[in-house]
Design an enzyme around this catalytic site. Structure first.
Site, PDB file in Angstrom:
ATOM      1  CD  GLN A 134       8.396   8.861  -8.712  1.00  0.00           C
ATOM      2  OE1 GLN A 134       8.921   7.832  -8.297  1.00  0.00           O
ATOM      3  NE2 GLN A 134       9.012  10.026  -8.677  1.00  0.00           N
ATOM      4  CD  GLU A 152      12.255  12.165   2.049  1.00  0.00           C
ATOM      5  OE1 GLU A 152      13.218  12.823   2.492  1.00  0.00           O
ATOM      6  OE2 GLU A 152      11.943  12.128   0.852  1.00  0.00           O
ATOM      7  CG  ASN A 196      18.103  21.173   0.939  1.00  0.00           C
ATOM      8  OD1 ASN A 196      18.135  22.310   1.399  1.00  0.00           O
ATOM      9  ND2 ASN A 196      17.667  20.136   1.637  1.00  0.00           N
ATOM     10  NE  ARG A 225      23.919  19.629   2.569  1.00  0.00           N
ATOM     11  CZ  ARG A 225      23.106  18.939   1.775  1.00  0.00           C
ATOM     12  NH1 ARG A 225      23.309  17.650   1.576  1.00  0.00           N
ATOM     13  NH2 ARG A 225      22.098  19.527   1.196  1.00  0.00           N
ATOM     14  CE1 TYR A 255      18.074   9.960   4.267  1.00  0.00           C
ATOM     15  CE2 TYR A 255      19.509  11.814   4.782  1.00  0.00           C
ATOM     16  CZ  TYR A 255      18.495  11.256   4.037  1.00  0.00           C
ATOM     17  OH  TYR A 255      17.889  11.994   3.049  1.00  0.00           O
TER      18      TYR A 255
END
Ligand SMILES: *[C@@H]1O[C@H](CO)[C@@H](O)[C@H](O)[C@H]1NC(C)=O
Ligand SMILES: *[C@@H]1O[C@H](CO)[C@@H](O)[C@H](O)[C@H]1NC(C)=O
Length: 358
Positions: free
Chosen positions: A65, A130, A193, A200, A250
């Site tokens: 990018q 990540e 996803n 979850r 995270y």
């Protein structure tokens, strides 16, 4: 004859040696004019102390990018002085920091320039947003990096998905001003996803048997563009900010943007509560682990939505802060400069893999 020969070759030899010397000096010095010219473009009101400028070289752009780096980006756009961002690899020998985004290293698209002579004071910076399960095998990179940059609070430079910025709204604001009107759905979740093994998924499956949960996103073929996302989520009392993997610090844009910025109370599933409390007020979110069971969580949410005053108290932070989400690559890389003085002078990550997993 011998004398004549020597005489014939002396002058060309001297000329050749001189030319070689001048040539190598030029090649070395030629890198300077571009940087000096670059620095001269900066209309700095104060004289520029070029000995105290940090040059950050983006070896390649994350996810390819690429964006333009015209002018003095760090100062003009983000108010960060003495900080030069470049992406021209030929400036390698002049860079104080060289930034390497992990994704392209682990998928083989890019390599570390280990063949280049590395200036003594230059630091190599490992960058990733990540979680460890998505960072691949980091063992090959042992001993190369001097700095880490990630969402983790214990990284040398923390690059969070979002943060709270103190803001003075003046008197006269009440918490209700910050709560989107026309709340009509109890709980919402956007998921792209979807995997049965995610924790979850298990929590969602139980929760939806207790309270209604509206699901959107690629996983259920109900993608929301930016605008519909805002109008949809703002009508929800609660947003399920469930992370795809549970790891230290995270906390992603699901929490910062989807819930906080759009205006739904986050119900979080991720690292332990203390790690959320390190970045947000303790009464601004609901943690799945706060409850003995998912039944209890579901009942709690149902009652809370009915109690206007108590529900509003989850927005108290809005009177003092605004939530900001991750800016862009340029902003993140400019933010390296103000951190330089607090970095350890000498540091090498001899086991990056172990650091990542701790
Ligand atoms: C260099 O700049 C930093 C902040 O950008 C400042 O704290 C430090 O004092 C400066 N050092 C010198 C030698 O000017
Ligand atoms: C950076 O790491 C290299 C090893 O890869 C080391 O030789 C160098 O001294 C380190 N530099 C700093 C400033 O820590």
């Amino acid at each position: 004859m011998v004398k004549l020969c020597a005489h014939r070759w002396t002058i060309p030899a001297v000329v050749l040696v001189c030319l070689t010397l001048i040539g190598s000096l030029l090649i070395h010095e030629l890198q300077w004019p571009s940087l000096v010219a670059f620095r001269a473009q900066m209309p700095d009101p104060k004289p520029v102390d070029i000995t105290n400028i940090t040059t950050i070289l983006i070896w390649y752009w994350p996810f390819d990018q690429r964006t333009a780096l015209e002018g003095n980006v760090c100062r003009e756009r983000f108010g960060i002085p003495n900080c030069i961002l470049v992406d021209d690899q030929s400036l390698f020998s002049l860079a104080d920091f060289v930034v390497f985004h992990n994704r392209e290293l682990i998928n083989g698209q890019q390599r570390l320039p280990v063949h280049l002579p590395r200036p003594q004071k230059q630091r190599w910076l490992w960058y990733s947003l990540e979680s460890p399960v998505h960072n691949g095998n980091l063992r090959p990179f042992a001993g190369h990096f001097n700095c880490t940059m990630s969402y983790r609070l214990d990284a040398d430079i923390t690059s969070p998905y979002g943060r709270l910025v103190p803001q003075n709204f003046g008197t006269g604001s009440t918490v209700e001003d910050f709560i989107p009107k026309d709340k009509s759905s109890l709980a919402c979740w956007v998921v792209s996803n979807y995997a049965p093994h995610h924790k979850r998924t298990e929590v969602y499956n139980k929760l939806k048997s207790i309270i209604p949960v509206n699901v959107y996103g690629g996983a259920v073929n109900k993608r929301l563009d930016d605008k519909t996302m805002r109008s949809t989520i703002s009508r929800c009392y609660f947003y399920l900010a469930f992370e795809n993997s549970i790891s230290r610090d995270y906390i992603t844009e699901k929490f910062w943007y989807n819930a906080f910025m759009i205006g739904a109370v986050p119900v979080v599933l991720g690292p332990p509560r203390e790690q959320y409390e390190a970045v947000a007020p303790k009464d601004s979110f609901i943690h799945v682990d706060d409850f003995q069971s998912i039944e209890e969580l579901g009942e709690f949410l149902r009652k809370l939505a009915e109690d206007k005053q108590r529900y509003a108290s989850y927005f108290n932070w809005r009177l003092k802060y605004t939530a900001k989400r991750f800016g862009d690559w340029k902003e993140e890389f400019c933010r390296i400069c103000p951190k330089v003085s607090s970095l350890q002078k000498q540091k090498v990550y001899n086991d990056l893999d172990a650091w990542e997993r701790k």
